[in-house]
Enzyme design. Structure first.
Site, mmCIF file in Angstrom:
data_model
loop_
_atom_site.group_PDB
_atom_site.id
_atom_site.type_symbol
_atom_site.label_atom_id
_atom_site.label_comp_id
_atom_site.label_asym_id
_atom_site.label_seq_id
_atom_site.Cartn_x
_atom_site.Cartn_y
_atom_site.Cartn_z
ATOM 1 C CG HIS A 68 -1.958 0.974 1.311
ATOM 2 N ND1 HIS A 68 -3.175 0.713 1.876
ATOM 3 C CD2 HIS A 68 -2.031 2.255 0.876
ATOM 4 C CE1 HIS A 68 -3.949 1.784 1.781
ATOM 5 N NE2 HIS A 68 -3.264 2.739 1.189
ATOM 6 C CG HIS A 70 -1.338 6.698 -1.617
ATOM 7 N ND1 HIS A 70 -2.569 6.561 -2.221
ATOM 8 C CD2 HIS A 70 -1.478 6.181 -0.373
ATOM 9 C CE1 HIS A 70 -3.419 5.993 -1.374
ATOM 10 N NE2 HIS A 70 -2.779 5.749 -0.239
ATOM 11 C CG LEU A 71 4.664 5.035 -5.623
ATOM 12 C CD1 LEU A 71 5.692 4.253 -6.431
ATOM 13 C CD2 LEU A 71 5.282 5.480 -4.299
ATOM 14 C CG ASP A 160 -6.418 3.517 0.099
ATOM 15 O OD1 ASP A 160 -6.931 3.228 1.187
ATOM 16 O OD2 ASP A 160 -5.452 4.293 -0.015
ATOM 17 C CG HIS A 187 -10.456 3.949 2.683
ATOM 18 N ND1 HIS A 187 -9.338 4.752 2.774
ATOM 19 C CD2 HIS A 187 -11.407 4.571 3.420
ATOM 20 C CE1 HIS A 187 -9.604 5.798 3.534
ATOM 21 N NE2 HIS A 187 -10.854 5.724 3.931
ATOM 22 C CG HIS A 240 -5.708 2.147 5.821
ATOM 23 N ND1 HIS A 240 -7.066 2.028 5.975
ATOM 24 C CD2 HIS A 240 -5.525 2.915 4.715
ATOM 25 C CE1 HIS A 240 -7.676 2.679 4.992
ATOM 26 N NE2 HIS A 240 -6.765 3.227 4.215
ATOM 27 C CG ASN A 286 -9.198 8.713 6.229
ATOM 28 O OD1 ASN A 286 -9.683 8.138 7.192
ATOM 29 N ND2 ASN A 286 -9.888 8.938 5.118
ATOM 30 C CG ASP A 313 -1.983 4.623 3.814
ATOM 31 O OD1 ASP A 313 -1.906 5.034 2.637
ATOM 32 O OD2 ASP A 313 -2.960 4.858 4.547
ATOM 33 C CG HIS A 317 -0.367 14.878 1.363
ATOM 34 N ND1 HIS A 317 -1.177 14.932 0.251
ATOM 35 C CD2 HIS A 317 -0.886 13.892 2.155
ATOM 36 C CE1 HIS A 317 -2.142 14.033 0.364
ATOM 37 N NE2 HIS A 317 -1.972 13.382 1.496
HETATM 38 O O1 DOR Z 1 -4.232 9.301 5.007
HETATM 39 C C1 DOR Z 1 -4.525 8.878 3.899
HETATM 40 N N1 DOR Z 1 -3.944 9.384 2.788
HETATM 41 N N2 DOR Z 1 -5.452 7.915 3.790
HETATM 42 C C2 DOR Z 1 -5.932 7.532 2.598
HETATM 43 O O2 DOR Z 1 -6.766 6.651 2.560
HETATM 44 C C3 DOR Z 1 -5.465 8.186 1.349
HETATM 45 C C4 DOR Z 1 -4.122 8.749 1.526
HETATM 46 C C5 DOR Z 1 -3.714 9.683 0.425
HETATM 47 O O3 DOR Z 1 -3.902 9.366 -0.749
HETATM 48 O O4 DOR Z 1 -3.164 10.741 0.732
#
Ligand code: DOR
Length: 435
Positions: A68, A70-71, A160, A187, A240, A286, A313, A317
């Protein structure tokens, strides 16, 4: 190009899948492990062709598999892209990274799935495995073409970032996905119960005056989905997992033989909602950081195998989304590079057996998405991590390879470092100070 001859001399090799925990030599030739055993490299160490890496108390373990991450490519490359994400993964000891579909556009088509795989192959480094969307645009309505997505390289499906809240859509998704033997990854969040929520609902949210996300919003979805998965005889995976209730439901489901699995993140194993007391937006995530009883429950569930795997996860950001008021900040934190060192702390405190930690980062996640697990045995492709369990280092923005630095562990000194990672038979990461 794989190195012709690489010798790890006198390392503690640990591979729970093979009940291996011994001080041995490990020889890698042309990207494959060719010898593994006490003194197995004795006559090679003086060879001019060999690069010899002395064990010096270090460990060699199978490389990690992240279920899990996020790229952010395509669409949000200012936060992360496939290249920087894979570099962060390699530095964290990962040889395989499953990447989520909440990109822009959403990965709900064969074209995007193929693009991600091709992009990663052209870069080299750890292997990327897309997890495509369950529904078109992650809108929770129409199912994606799962067979096409699977054929293009997707190893699972997930919306997700959003929950599939409609029972009818979830039922159809489970039934459809079961034809292709890929897991449906949920999710678990009943959005009607979490509208406007900023953090876990409890004493801390009351004190801070922030709208809360109650545990039960996760529990009701997991309970419903378990029933749907049972009826569909489908494979269901909880992303998660963060609450004691969800852990209890999962334990019961497994005891009844339902095909359910789950992952937990390092931050849900290590932090509670009290971390939010300083309004640090790096702690906004989240599902939210929960209370001590949840942390105790997910630790116990991981230790006893109810929770199968650890997943980062990793959610990068930029300052745009994080250097702002708590209510405006986007949820998520990065985790690829700190995962293993942080979790070694749980081994030291006696909360998690070392063999279970390694299994939860290697064989268990690989099984869930149907990948061959990295393993330490002769003939296997070299996918391994050299770990110094004692070396301390400080988590700083300069040291982090991810484009984003949103972690609550900035400034923290951790004990345990990844010194070298091999993926697909090649060295994809080596610590700067020399191994
Ligand atoms: O905290 C999170 N960030 N939970 C998620 O389900 C998505 C993820 C995101 O893409 O930033």
């Amino acid at each position: 190009m794989p190195l012709p001859l690489l010798v790890f001399r006198g390392v503690r090799a640990i591979d729970p899948a093979r009940s291996l925990d011994a001080v041995v030599d490990v020889v890698v030739e042309q990207g494959r492990i060719t010898r593994l055993g006490p003194n197995a490299a004795a006559e090679l160490v003086s060879s001019e062709k060999a690069r010899v890496i002395e064990g010096r108390g270090r460990w060699l373990v199978p490389a990690f598999v992240d279920l899990h991450a996020h790229l952010r490519e395509p669409g949000h490359e200012y936060k992360e892209d496939i290249e920087s994400g894979l570099a962060a993964a390699a530095a964290g000891g990962f040889a395989h990274v499953c990447v989520m579909a909440n990109t822009n556009p959403v990965n709900d088509t064969r074209a995007i799935t193929e693009m991600m795989v091709a992009r990663a192959r052209s870069i080299g480094g750890p292997s990327l495995h897309p997890i495509a969307a369950i529904t078109k645009g992650q809108k929770g309505e129409q199912l994606t073409e799962m067979k096409d997505l699977r054929d293009a390289g997707a190893v699972g499906v997930s919306d997700d970032g959003r929950c599939v809240t409609s029972s009818a859509v979830m039922r159809r998704a489970l039934e459809y996905a079961s034809n292709f033997d890929i897991p449906v990854i949920q999710h678990a969040e009943d959005h009607a119960l979490t509208e406007g929520a900023q953090m876990h609902e409890g004493a801390v949210s009351t004190r801070l005056g922030l709208r809360g996300w109650p545990r039960v919003a996760e529990d009701v979805i997991v309970a419903r989905d378990v029933l749907l998965a049972e009826a569909a005889r489908a494979r269901y995976h909880v992303a998660h997992l963060s609450t004691m209730g969800a852990a209890r439901i999962l334990r019961e489901a497994k005891s009844r033989g339902i095909r359910v699995t789950a992952e937990v993140t390092p931050h849900h194993l290590l932090l509670t909602d009290e971390a939010v007391l300083g309004y640090d937006t790096a702690c906004k995530v989240n599902p939210p950081l929960r209370e001590p009883e949840d942390v105790a429950a997910v630790r116990a569930a991981l230790a006893d195998g109810t929770i199968d795997a650890i997943a980062t996860d990793h959610a990068p950001h930029s300052p745009l989304e994080k250097d702002c008021e708590f209510a405006e900040a986007s949820p998520g934190l990065i985790g690829l590079e700190t995962c293993f060192p942080l979790l070694l702390g749980l081994v030291r405190s006696g909360d998690l057996p070392l063999a279970r930690l390694i299994d939860a980062l290697t064989a268990a996640p690989a099984r869930i998405v149907g990948l061959p697990s990295p393993t330490l045995k002769e003939e296997a492709v070299a996918e391994l991590v050299l770990v110094d369990p004692e070396k301390t280092w400080t988590v700083t923005p300069e040291r982090i390879r991810s484009k984003s630095k949103n972690t609550p562990f900035l400034g923290k000194e951790v004990r345990g470092s990844v010194d070298l990672t091999m993926a697909r038979g090649e060295i994809v990461f080596e610590a700067g100070e020399g191994v």
